[in-house]
Write a protein that holds these residues in place. Structure first.
Motif, short mmCIF file in Angstrom:
data_model
loop_
_atom_site.label_atom_id
_atom_site.label_comp_id
_atom_site.label_asym_id
_atom_site.label_seq_id
_atom_site.Cartn_x
_atom_site.Cartn_y
_atom_site.Cartn_z
N TRP A 491 0.86 -1.19 0.00
CA TRP A 491 0.00 0.00 0.00
C TRP A 491 0.89 1.24 0.00
N TYR A 492 0.66 2.12 -0.99
CA TYR A 492 1.50 3.30 -1.14
C TYR A 492 0.66 4.56 -0.99
N ALA A 493 1.33 5.69 -1.07
CA ALA A 493 0.63 6.97 -1.00
C ALA A 493 -0.37 7.09 -2.14
N GLY A 494 -0.03 6.54 -3.32
CA GLY A 494 -0.94 6.59 -4.46
C GLY A 494 -2.23 5.82 -4.20
N ASN A 495 -2.13 4.72 -3.46
CA ASN A 495 -3.33 3.96 -3.11
C ASN A 495 -4.25 4.79 -2.20
N ASN A 496 -3.64 5.46 -1.23
CA ASN A 496 -4.44 6.29 -0.32
C ASN A 496 -5.05 7.46 -1.06
N LEU A 497 -4.33 7.99 -2.04
CA LEU A 497 -4.84 9.08 -2.86
C LEU A 497 -6.08 8.62 -3.63
N GLU A 498 -6.01 7.46 -4.28
CA GLU A 498 -7.14 6.98 -5.08
C GLU A 498 -8.34 6.64 -4.20
N MET A 499 -8.07 6.04 -3.05
CA MET A 499 -9.16 5.71 -2.14
C MET A 499 -9.87 6.96 -1.65
N ALA A 500 -9.14 8.05 -1.45
CA ALA A 500 -9.70 9.27 -0.89
C ALA A 500 -10.75 9.90 -1.79
N PHE A 501 -10.70 9.65 -3.09
CA PHE A 501 -11.74 10.22 -3.96
C PHE A 501 -12.60 9.14 -4.62
N GLY A 502 -12.65 7.96 -3.96
CA GLY A 502 -13.64 6.97 -4.35
C GLY A 502 -13.24 6.06 -5.48
N GLN A 503 -11.96 5.92 -5.75
CA GLN A 503 -11.51 4.99 -6.79
C GLN A 503 -10.73 3.86 -6.13
N GLY A 504 -9.80 3.27 -6.83
CA GLY A 504 -9.09 2.11 -6.31
C GLY A 504 -10.00 0.89 -6.31
N ALA A 505 -9.88 0.08 -5.27
CA ALA A 505 -10.66 -1.16 -5.20
C ALA A 505 -11.98 -0.99 -4.46
N THR A 506 -12.31 0.23 -4.05
CA THR A 506 -13.55 0.46 -3.31
C THR A 506 -14.76 0.18 -4.20
N ILE A 507 -15.70 -0.60 -3.68
CA ILE A 507 -16.98 -0.83 -4.35
C ILE A 507 -18.09 -0.79 -3.31
N LEU A 508 -19.17 -0.10 -3.64
CA LEU A 508 -20.29 0.08 -2.72
C LEU A 508 -21.61 -0.14 -3.45
N THR A 509 -22.66 -0.33 -2.68
CA THR A 509 -24.01 -0.50 -3.24
C THR A 509 -24.77 0.82 -3.15
N PRO A 510 -25.77 1.03 -3.99
CA PRO A 510 -26.59 2.24 -3.87
C PRO A 510 -27.25 2.39 -2.51
N ILE A 511 -27.67 1.30 -1.87
CA ILE A 511 -28.32 1.42 -0.56
C ILE A 511 -27.31 1.86 0.49
N GLU A 512 -26.05 1.46 0.37
CA GLU A 512 -25.02 1.94 1.29
C GLU A 512 -24.81 3.44 1.13
N ILE A 513 -24.76 3.90 -0.13
CA ILE A 513 -24.59 5.33 -0.39
C ILE A 513 -25.79 6.10 0.16
N ALA A 514 -27.00 5.59 -0.07
CA ALA A 514 -28.21 6.27 0.42
C ALA A 514 -28.22 6.35 1.94
N ASP A 515 -27.83 5.28 2.60
CA ASP A 515 -27.83 5.26 4.07
C ASP A 515 -26.78 6.22 4.62
N GLY A 516 -25.62 6.25 3.98
CA GLY A 516 -24.57 7.15 4.45
C GLY A 516 -24.95 8.60 4.32
N TYR A 517 -25.49 8.99 3.18
CA TYR A 517 -25.88 10.39 2.99
C TYR A 517 -27.11 10.75 3.82
N SER A 518 -27.99 9.79 4.07
CA SER A 518 -29.12 10.06 4.97
C SER A 518 -28.60 10.39 6.36
N THR A 519 -27.56 9.68 6.78
CA THR A 519 -26.95 9.94 8.09
C THR A 519 -26.41 11.36 8.16
#
Length: 795
Positions: A491-519
């Motif tokens: 894990w490098y600085a570039g990995n943390n950079l990509e994760m910080a703006f929602g790229q890299g290996a991150t994958i989420l569901t629409p219901i997770e996004i909806a629940d997070g923003y509702s919070t």
């Protein structure tokens, strides 16, 4: 010679006489004669007879007394049989009692294997009557879920002629019975198909799993959606019928009957009009994108009440008609529902679709940076060139840039969220990594998890998939499982950079996004998303009220929360906002909205670059939210060019109805006519900006009697459906006096993706510093989550 012959003759005679004397001595006993004993013989014979008689009496007593009940039951069982009467399943309704799933009678022709074996000709007779092959009937009879004596449905949806022939010629069809059974019907066709789910006859595996719960072969069992989640309430209690039969198995009459008890009614939070609008708008936008040459194969959306987690509408594209399962599904329809070529319509992508989130993930990064003290609301960063180079980087990719090399100048967290400035968040990701000794390696991940990102939500629907947020641990696991795709476990600085703006290996569901923003929208209380509102008995008694469930909290200081909220408002209302042009012409002064776009890069399984996924999250009103929508359209391009238009149509619909939906009503209405619009029948509407009580139930949001929009989707039994309802416009209604989508405030049309639109967005590069309010109306341009053109395209 003569003398010799005579001598031999005399010797033979003496020998015979001697043998006779010895035989007599053997026969005649020696000593005095014994007296005769006839009495002994009689006694022996009498004893033997007495024993035999006793055995016979004992056996008769055993058969008539001890085994009497068994043989009596055997005689009765040959004259009577007990039939189980299936219970009608409970109906599923909208929040104000309009049935979304009902029951209808289906005439079946049934036969048991025992009767078929006893009367071999009956199989061919049934086949000839119903137009089937003998092999087809035999295949149905071979179903291992049924015992030899249980009736097995061999014909569904029997015609009147077939039933009449059976009734008039019982001798030709020994053991064959016509049964009226209950099957599921869907008055609104494909509407909310993934939420409602479907039922099939219980499988052998399910019979074994629930063997102590009274299930029988042929019972209807929920396989997906609410039908599966609330199976125990919807199933009802079967009845029993004792019938008299003759030697051929024909019914002579009903001796006794215990009627079945229908299942409970499931009342949902779903609003019919809002669900119709969402289904229509999602499908309509995808069709428009496809017509313009954009792939856009799939999409999903969720509408929630952020104050209690109630799911008011949910859609997944492509969809299907659940009625194809009624009475058994054909092989052709099943292949259409499960084929990758048709994009697998059975998948509920709102809860099971895993997608790279792109910039909608920046909620977690901004929260982490402010809450952990990495930055404050007054922290600024100079995005002078639209590029970012990792300090000290000498190998690999060291420089990253905004999508169109836009540069916003000196900005803080508020315009960075509004314009979705990637460079600002690149910097935050690297700052966290450089200071990991202080903040830890998972500083961003832990706040993402607090918002449900990568944690799942617990929504009351089966099949929810849990996403994951990229991290050193995730990278290591991916490397172990897919070494070619992920060759570097470190894990490098570039990995943390990509994760910080929602790229890299991150994958989420629409219901997770909806629940997070509702919070975030409600001030920090995380609720479990819930589709069901209550369980109501057939008599109208509330069996179970499903109360809102708090699952966590995300605390933000009022100053931090306000700075972020202004950024989300600016994404829609400020000229630098990524969704500004999407909402041009929308009366934001009357109906303010906050939102966030997301543009997530993706590659095909072969590694080829594909069009990005288009995300948008929005809620209204921003300060006191009542409705939140989150969704994605895959391979649709920038967030503002795809799903944001669906959100605009939904907010237009809500605005026209004074921001109100139907009230929650726990007593079901009478069954509605298929395709009919539902009236809300609520109380007077409250002000759109009035703040509901903290954690208030959605019952407080009464409707002012608005009707659902447009005709309902067709209830045809097509396997997969991707078109909006017949006769329905694919775009949402437009409020009186408001410009249609894609037009400027002055009324001049601006084509989406045209050079004129891009030029308007790329004209300015500077944004004022704090106080943050001036930039909301500054007319500056920039950002990363919207359509762009290369500089050459603008000349």
């Amino acid at each position: 010679m003569a003398g010799g012959w005579r001598a031999r003759r005399r010797s033979l005679d003496r020998l015979r006489f001697s043998n006779r004397k010895r035989g007599v001595r053997r026969v005649v006993p020696s000593g005095p004669p014994r007296p005769a004993r006839p009495r002994v013989r009689v006694q022996v014979l009498g004893a033997v007879g007495l024993v035999l008689l006793s055995v016979m009496v004992v056996r008769l007593w055993y058969l008539q007394v001890l085994d009497g009940k068994q043989y009596s039951s055997t005689v009765v069982s040959e004259a009577y049989q007990v039939d189980q009467l299936p219970a009608p399943r409970g109906i599923i309704t909208t929040r104000n009692g309009v049935p979304l799933v009902e029951n209808a009678a289906d005439e079946e022709i049934a036969l048991s294997r025992a009767d078929a074996q006893q009367h071999p000709s009956v199989v061919s007779a049934v086949a000839a009557l119903t137009g089937q092959s003998v092999a087809s009937v035999d295949q149905e009879l071979a179903n291992p879920q049924y015992t030899s004596y249980q009736l097995i449905p061999v014909v569904h949806n029997a015609t009147v002629q077939e039933l009449t022939t059976l009734a008039e010629n019982p001798g030709e069809f020994p053991g064959v019975k016509a049964e009226s059974v209950s099957v599921r019907t869907y008055p609104f066709g494909t509407l909310a198909a993934h939420v409602l789910g479907y039922v099939t006859p219980i499988t052998q595996q399910e019979l074994q799993q629930y063997k102590n719960q009274g299930y029988q072969p042929g019972d209807q069992f929920g396989q997906s959606g609410l039908e599966a989640q609330y199976q125990q309430y919807l199933r009802g209690t079967p009845g029993k019928e004792l019938v008299e039969v003759d030697a051929q198995g024909n019914t002579l009459g009903v001796v006794s009957k215990v009627p079945p008890k229908p299942g409970d009614t499931l009342v949902t939070h779903i609003d019919l009009g809002l669900q119709q609008q969402l289904d229509q708008d999602l499908a309509g936008e995808i069709h428009k994108l496809q017509a313009s040459g954009v792939a856009a194969p799939t999409g999903a959306a969720v509408i929630m009440d952020p104050n209690n987690g109630a799911v008011l509408a949910m859609a997944s594209y492509p969809t299907y008609n659940p009625s194809v399962w009624a009475g058994g599904i054909s092989e052709k329809n099943y292949q259409a529902l499960t084929s990758p070529q048709s994009h697998e319509p059975l998948i509920n992508r709102a809860i099971a679709g895993l997608y790279t989130p792109g910039s909608v993930f920046k909620l977690a990064t901004a929260t982490a940076a402010l809450n952990d003290g990495l930055i404050t609301t007054s922290y600024t960063y100079d995005d002078a060139t639209g590029t970012y180079t990792i300090p000290g980087c000498t190998a690999g990719q060291c420089t990253y840039h905004n999508a169109g090399y836009e540069h916003l100048g000196v900005i803080n967290i508020t315009p960075a969220l509004a314009a979705s400035d990637d460079v600002f968040f690149y910097n935050l990701g690297v700052m966290f990594w450089e200071q990991r000794a202080k903040y830890g390696e998972d500083a961003i991940q832990k706040w993402a998890n607090a918002y449900s990102f990568g944690e799942g939500t617990g929504v009351d629907l089966p099949g929810e998939q849990t996403g994951f947020v990229d991290s050193p641990q995730v990278e290591e696991k991916l490397h172990q499982q897919f070494p070619k795709a992920y060759p570097y476990p470190q894990w490098y600085a570039g990995n943390n950079l990509e994760m910080a703006f929602g790229q890299g290996a991150t994958i989420l569901t629409p219901i997770e996004i909806a629940d997070g923003y509702s919070t975030f929208a409600n001030g920090g209380t995380k609720y479990q998303p819930q589709v069901a509102a209550a369980i109501v008995s057939p008599s109208g008694k509330v069996v179970k009220r499903i109360e809102p469930k708090v699952t966590g909290h995300v605390e933000l200081s009022p100053q931090d929360h306000q700075a972020m909220l202004l950024g989300y408002e600016g994404a829609v209302s400020s000229p630098i906002g990524t969704a500004y042009y999407t909402f041009q012409g929308f009366p934001l002064s009357q109906y303010p909205i906050a939102g966030k776009t997301g543009t997530a890069s993706r590659r095909s399984p072969t590694g080829a670059q594909e069009a990005p996924n288009s995300w948008f999250v929005g809620w209204a009103p921003p300060q006191h939210p009542q409705y939140l929508i989150a969704g994605v359209i895959t391979q649709a391009g920038y967030g503002a060019a795809g799903f944001a238009y669906v959100a605009r149509d939904i907010f237009t619909y809500l605005m026209q109805r004074h921001n109100q939906i139907a009230p929650l009503r726990l007593v079901p209405n009478p069954p509605a006519t298929s395709g009919a619009s539902a009236t809300s029948g609520g109380s007077a509407a409250s002000s759109p900006t009035s703040k509901p009580a903290s954690g208030a139930s959605s019952t407080s949001k009464a409707s002012s009697g608005g009707t659902s929009s447009g005709p309902a989707p067709s209830s045809s039994a097509s396997a997969a459906s991707s078109a909006p309802s017949s006769g329905a416009s694919s775009s949402g209604p437009v409020s009186s006096g408001a410009s249609s989508r894609g037009s400027t405030a002055s009324g001049a049309a601006v084509v989406r993706g045209s050079p004129q639109e891009h030029r308007a967005r790329l004209t300015a590069v500077q944004v004022p510093l704090l106080p943050v309010l001036p930039w909301l109306v500054s007319g500056q341009g920039g950002g990363c989550d919207r359509p762009r053109a290369s500089p050459s395209a603008l000349t």
